[in-house]
Design an enzyme around this catalytic site. Structure first.
Site, PDB file in Angstrom:
ATOM      1  N   GLY A 276       1.440 -13.222  -8.673  1.00  0.00           N
ATOM      2  CA  GLY A 276       2.069 -11.894  -8.044  1.00  0.00           C
ATOM      3  C   GLY A 276       1.033 -10.700  -8.473  1.00  0.00           C
TER       4      GLY A 276
ATOM      5  N   GLN B  88      -0.594  -1.777  -8.781  1.00  0.00           N
ATOM      6  CA  GLN B  88      -1.387  -2.448  -9.828  1.00  0.00           C
ATOM      7  C   GLN B  88      -2.912  -2.176  -9.434  1.00  0.00           C
ATOM      8  OE1 GLN B  88       1.090  -5.968 -10.090  1.00  0.00           O
ATOM      9  NE2 GLN B  88       0.076  -5.965 -12.125  1.00  0.00           N
TER      10      GLN B  88
ATOM     11  N   CYS C 170       1.972  -9.882 -17.295  1.00  0.00           N
ATOM     12  CA  CYS C 170       1.681  -9.083 -16.160  1.00  0.00           C
ATOM     13  C   CYS C 170       0.223  -8.891 -16.315  1.00  0.00           C
ATOM     14  CB  CYS C 170       2.317  -7.634 -16.413  1.00  0.00           C
ATOM     15  SG  CYS C 170       2.135  -6.600 -15.016  1.00  0.00           S
ATOM     16  N   LEU C 171      -0.486  -8.879 -14.931  1.00  0.00           N
ATOM     17  CA  LEU C 171      -1.949  -8.706 -14.965  1.00  0.00           C
ATOM     18  C   LEU C 171      -2.274  -7.187 -15.570  1.00  0.00           C
ATOM     19  CD1 LEU C 171      -3.129 -10.354 -11.689  1.00  0.00           C
ATOM     20  CD2 LEU C 171      -3.079 -11.185 -14.089  1.00  0.00           C
TER      21      LEU C 171
ATOM     22  N   HIS D  32       9.933  -9.208 -10.476  1.00  0.00           N
ATOM     23  CA  HIS D  32       8.846  -8.638 -11.123  1.00  0.00           C
ATOM     24  C   HIS D  32       7.992  -7.884 -10.269  1.00  0.00           C
ATOM     25  CE1 HIS D  32       5.544  -8.831 -14.459  1.00  0.00           C
ATOM     26  NE2 HIS D  32       4.942  -8.317 -13.415  1.00  0.00           N
ATOM     27  N   GLU D  33       7.673  -8.361  -9.051  1.00  0.00           N
ATOM     28  CA  GLU D  33       6.963  -7.584  -8.320  1.00  0.00           C
ATOM     29  C   GLU D  33       7.473  -6.328  -7.477  1.00  0.00           C
ATOM     30  OE1 GLU D  33       3.555  -8.005  -8.660  1.00  0.00           O
ATOM     31  OE2 GLU D  33       4.016  -9.972  -9.646  1.00  0.00           O
TER      32      GLU D  33
ATOM     33  N   HIS E  66       7.748  -3.393  -9.784  1.00  0.00           N
ATOM     34  CA  HIS E  66       6.344  -2.557  -9.789  1.00  0.00           C
ATOM     35  C   HIS E  66       6.284  -1.727  -8.793  1.00  0.00           C
ATOM     36  CE1 HIS E  66       3.491  -4.285 -12.606  1.00  0.00           C
ATOM     37  NE2 HIS E  66       3.880  -5.458 -12.162  1.00  0.00           N
TER      38      HIS E  66
HETATM   39 ZN    ZN Z   1       3.078  -7.169 -13.208  1.00  0.00          ZN
END
Ligand code: ZN
Length: 150
Positions: A46, A51, A88-89, A130-131, A134
């Site tokens: 995701g 991000q 998380c990226l 999670h997304e 963000h």
């Molecule tokens: Zn994330």
């Protein structure tokens, strides 16, 4: 394929609230495609627009069942709970256990401006939460227990 630079923890853009998308322009479609490319390149499941430095309410997800693009996603309904290690990226190298609902129902617009409903369990339920977090400047490390170095 166009990759965007993934912002990492410490970048204040990750803590800002994103704006609703009022018009699905060509640039929004390009952004969604670039975000999918960037997510796949980084082996993520995701990615949310902040991000990659864009404060708009757009997320992409693929938990192995094909790409999902969600514009202005809203979580409508949650049930149950599950606890899983999350990463998380934007927070490379860290994992932590996070409690999430085991079922999530979200509504959003797709790239054609149509209203869609996405229901998820297991990893998809986690990714939807999670997304969407963000988009409000929230990161998993805010709610994780026992964060450790991966
Ligand atoms: Zn994330």
């Amino acid at each position: 394929m166009a990759l965007r630079q993934i912002r990492v923890e410490g970048d204040e853009i990750l803590r800002k609230k994103c704006r609703e998308i009022t018009k699905i322009t060509k640039n929004i479609k390009i952004l969604a495609k670039d975000m999918l490319d960037t997510m796949y390149d980084a082996n993520g499941v995701g990615l949310a627009a902040p991000q990659v430095g864009i404060l708009k309410r757009l997320v992409v997800i693929d938990v192995g069942e094909g790409p999902i693009v969600l514009i202005n996603p809203k979580i409508d309904e949650v049930k149950g709970e599950q606890i899983n290690p999350e990463g998380c990226l934007s927070i490379p190298g860290k994992v932590g256990n996070v409690k999430r609902p085991s079922y999530v129902k979200a509504q959003a617009l797709n790239l054609d401006g149509e209203e869609i409903v996405v229901e998820g369990t297991e990893l998809l339920a986690v990714a939807l939460c999670h997304e969407t977090d963000h988009l409000d400047g929230k990161l998993f490390i805010d709610i994780a227990e026992e964060i450790s170095e991966d």
